[in-house]
Design a protein around this motif. Sequence first.
Motif, PDB file in Angstrom:
ATOM      1  N   GLU A   1     -77.343 -30.409 -24.442  1.00 15.95           N
ATOM      2  CA  GLU A   1     -77.404 -29.133 -23.445  1.00 15.95           C
ATOM      3  C   GLU A   1     -76.210 -28.370 -23.514  1.00 15.95           C
ATOM      4  N   ALA A   2     -75.137 -29.044 -23.169  1.00  8.74           N
ATOM      5  CA  ALA A   2     -73.845 -28.445 -22.982  1.00  8.74           C
ATOM      6  C   ALA A   2     -73.354 -27.763 -24.108  1.00  8.74           C
ATOM      7  N   ALA A   3     -73.129 -28.405 -25.346  1.00  7.46           N
ATOM      8  CA  ALA A   3     -72.873 -27.848 -26.604  1.00  7.46           C
ATOM      9  C   ALA A   3     -73.606 -26.679 -27.067  1.00  7.46           C
ATOM     10  N   PHE A   4     -74.825 -26.892 -26.810  1.00  5.32           N
ATOM     11  CA  PHE A   4     -75.968 -25.625 -27.280  1.00  5.32           C
ATOM     12  C   PHE A   4     -75.821 -24.631 -26.427  1.00  5.32           C
ATOM     13  N   GLY A   5     -75.737 -24.893 -25.275  1.00  2.00           N
ATOM     14  CA  GLY A   5     -75.777 -23.786 -24.107  1.00  2.00           C
ATOM     15  C   GLY A   5     -74.592 -22.787 -24.051  1.00  2.00           C
ATOM     16  N   ALA A   6     -73.334 -23.653 -24.453  1.00  2.00           N
ATOM     17  CA  ALA A   6     -72.262 -22.848 -24.504  1.00  2.00           C
ATOM     18  C   ALA A   6     -72.367 -22.062 -25.847  1.00  2.00           C
ATOM     19  N   GLU A   7     -72.805 -22.693 -26.895  1.00  2.00           N
ATOM     20  CA  GLU A   7     -72.890 -21.954 -27.994  1.00  2.00           C
ATOM     21  C   GLU A   7     -73.760 -20.393 -27.755  1.00  2.00           C
ATOM     22  N   LEU A   8     -74.957 -20.829 -27.110  1.00  2.00           N
ATOM     23  CA  LEU A   8     -75.775 -19.745 -26.773  1.00  2.00           C
ATOM     24  C   LEU A   8     -75.071 -18.656 -26.001  1.00  2.00           C
ATOM     25  N   LEU A   9     -74.418 -18.987 -24.930  1.00  2.00           N
ATOM     26  CA  LEU A   9     -73.490 -17.971 -24.265  1.00  2.00           C
ATOM     27  C   LEU A   9     -72.574 -17.129 -25.133  1.00  2.00           C
ATOM     28  N   LEU A  10     -71.866 -17.901 -26.022  1.00  2.00           N
ATOM     29  CA  LEU A  10     -70.945 -17.326 -26.705  1.00  2.00           C
ATOM     30  C   LEU A  10     -71.503 -16.380 -27.807  1.00  2.00           C
ATOM     31  N   ARG A  11     -72.544 -16.732 -28.115  1.00  2.00           N
ATOM     32  CA  ARG A  11     -73.360 -15.741 -29.166  1.00  2.00           C
ATOM     33  C   ARG A  11     -73.768 -14.714 -28.326  1.00  2.00           C
ATOM     34  N   LEU A  12     -74.199 -14.788 -27.093  1.00  2.00           N
ATOM     35  CA  LEU A  12     -74.485 -13.561 -26.046  1.00  2.00           C
ATOM     36  C   LEU A  12     -73.366 -12.745 -25.997  1.00  2.00           C
ATOM     37  N   PHE A  13     -72.388 -13.353 -25.774  1.00  2.00           N
ATOM     38  CA  PHE A  13     -71.107 -12.441 -25.168  1.00  2.00           C
ATOM     39  C   PHE A  13     -70.582 -11.774 -26.508  1.00  2.00           C
ATOM     40  N   THR A  14     -70.604 -12.262 -27.642  1.00  2.00           N
ATOM     41  CA  THR A  14     -70.148 -11.761 -28.756  1.00  2.00           C
ATOM     42  C   THR A  14     -70.878 -10.562 -29.204  1.00  2.00           C
ATOM     43  N   VAL A  15     -72.082 -10.995 -29.415  1.00  2.00           N
ATOM     44  CA  VAL A  15     -73.149 -10.172 -29.901  1.00  2.00           C
ATOM     45  C   VAL A  15     -73.382  -8.884 -29.108  1.00  2.00           C
ATOM     46  N   TYR A  16     -73.363  -9.457 -27.756  1.00  2.00           N
ATOM     47  CA  TYR A  16     -73.872  -8.243 -26.856  1.00  2.00           C
ATOM     48  C   TYR A  16     -72.784  -8.119 -25.635  1.00  2.00           C
ATOM     49  N   PRO A  17     -71.516  -7.674 -26.129  1.00  2.00           N
ATOM     50  CA  PRO A  17     -70.359  -7.830 -24.990  1.00  2.00           C
ATOM     51  C   PRO A  17     -70.643  -7.259 -23.533  1.00  2.00           C
ATOM     52  N   SER A  18     -71.459  -6.467 -23.321  1.00  2.00           N
ATOM     53  CA  SER A  18     -71.966  -5.960 -22.018  1.00  2.00           C
ATOM     54  C   SER A  18     -72.545  -6.741 -21.162  1.00  2.00           C
ATOM     55  N   THR A  19     -72.998  -8.109 -21.880  1.00  2.00           N
ATOM     56  CA  THR A  19     -73.346  -9.318 -20.935  1.00  2.00           C
ATOM     57  C   THR A  19     -72.300 -10.007 -20.244  1.00  2.00           C
ATOM     58  N   LYS A  20     -71.060 -10.104 -20.860  1.00  2.00           N
ATOM     59  CA  LYS A  20     -70.152 -10.804 -20.340  1.00  2.00           C
ATOM     60  C   LYS A  20     -69.533 -10.203 -18.882  1.00  2.00           C
TER      61      LYS A  20
ATOM     62  N   GLN B   1     -65.691 -24.679 -18.192  1.00  2.00           N
ATOM     63  CA  GLN B   1     -66.809 -23.861 -17.449  1.00  2.00           C
ATOM     64  C   GLN B   1     -67.803 -23.564 -18.166  1.00  2.00           C
ATOM     65  N   LEU B   2     -67.334 -22.983 -19.419  1.00  2.00           N
ATOM     66  CA  LEU B   2     -68.529 -22.435 -20.366  1.00  2.00           C
ATOM     67  C   LEU B   2     -69.598 -23.666 -20.680  1.00  2.00           C
ATOM     68  N   LEU B   3     -69.009 -24.679 -21.005  1.00  2.00           N
ATOM     69  CA  LEU B   3     -69.938 -25.875 -21.343  1.00  2.00           C
ATOM     70  C   LEU B   3     -70.827 -26.399 -19.971  1.00  2.00           C
ATOM     71  N   THR B   4     -70.131 -26.151 -19.072  1.00  2.00           N
ATOM     72  CA  THR B   4     -70.938 -26.537 -17.605  1.00  2.00           C
ATOM     73  C   THR B   4     -72.071 -25.585 -17.383  1.00  2.00           C
ATOM     74  N   HIS B   5     -71.591 -24.185 -17.472  1.00  2.00           N
ATOM     75  CA  HIS B   5     -72.925 -23.171 -17.289  1.00  2.00           C
ATOM     76  C   HIS B   5     -73.811 -23.143 -18.272  1.00  2.00           C
ATOM     77  N   GLY B   6     -73.421 -23.733 -19.659  1.00  2.00           N
ATOM     78  CA  GLY B   6     -74.246 -23.807 -20.935  1.00  2.00           C
ATOM     79  C   GLY B   6     -75.255 -24.903 -20.518  1.00  2.00           C
ATOM     80  N   GLN B   7     -74.554 -25.954 -20.109  1.00  2.00           N
ATOM     81  CA  GLN B   7     -75.485 -27.210 -19.605  1.00  2.00           C
ATOM     82  C   GLN B   7     -76.579 -26.697 -18.613  1.00  2.00           C
ATOM     83  N   ARG B   8     -76.206 -26.067 -17.510  1.00  2.00           N
ATOM     84  CA  ARG B   8     -77.097 -25.658 -16.314  1.00  2.00           C
ATOM     85  C   ARG B   8     -78.134 -24.817 -17.031  1.00  2.00           C
TER      86      ARG B   8
END
Length: 141
Positions: free
Chosen positions: A21-40, A54-61
């Motif tokens: 969950e943590a690794a996949f979630g962090a990757e998901l967030l990084l993709r979101l922030f990179t592809v759609y910067p307004s989400t950051k 913190q990225l890993l923690t939020h990705g995991q949650r």
Amino acid sequence: MLSAQERAHVAQVWDLIAGHEAAFGAELLLRLFTVYPSTKIYFKHLGVCPDEAQLLTHGQRLLEAVGVAVQHTDHLRAALSPLADLHAQVLRVDPANFPLLIQCFHVMLASHLQGEFTVQMQAAWDKFLTEVAMVLTEKYQ
Ligand code: HEM
């Protein structure tokens, strides 16, 4: 409402995600922030290095909440009620951001599962995540 077959596809993919969950979630967030910067703008406090704590923690949650939804596909409204209150009443995330997250979710799944991620699985996950997003955004009034 998902069909029995769609529920099976969602569960099958979840079995491959569970435990990461943590690794996949962090990757998901990084993709979101990179592809759609307004989400950051909602995550000013998060860094953008893949191994940032913190990225890993939020990705995991985030992914753990998706895991809860996978276990409650027939009772999403009840299962996600506190999260819906949070996003609508406290965070006030614009609902337009949810389809962007879903788009990145598909790419995240495809990049990891490759040939295992069939079109039927993608269709089931699209329907499932759209239902999750509907529940998380329906309290905006
Ligand atoms: C917080 C899940 C979509 C912005 C959270 C939390 C969870 C979660 C589990 C942590 C709640 C807590 O700490 O009690 C989800 C799920 C989503 C989703 C399952 C869709 C499938 C979004 C979207 C955005 C967003 C699209 C904005 C682009 C936030 C923010 C926080 C948050 C800003 C607070 C972060 C923090 O306090 O560090 N979300 N979320 N969420 N979510 Fe979402």
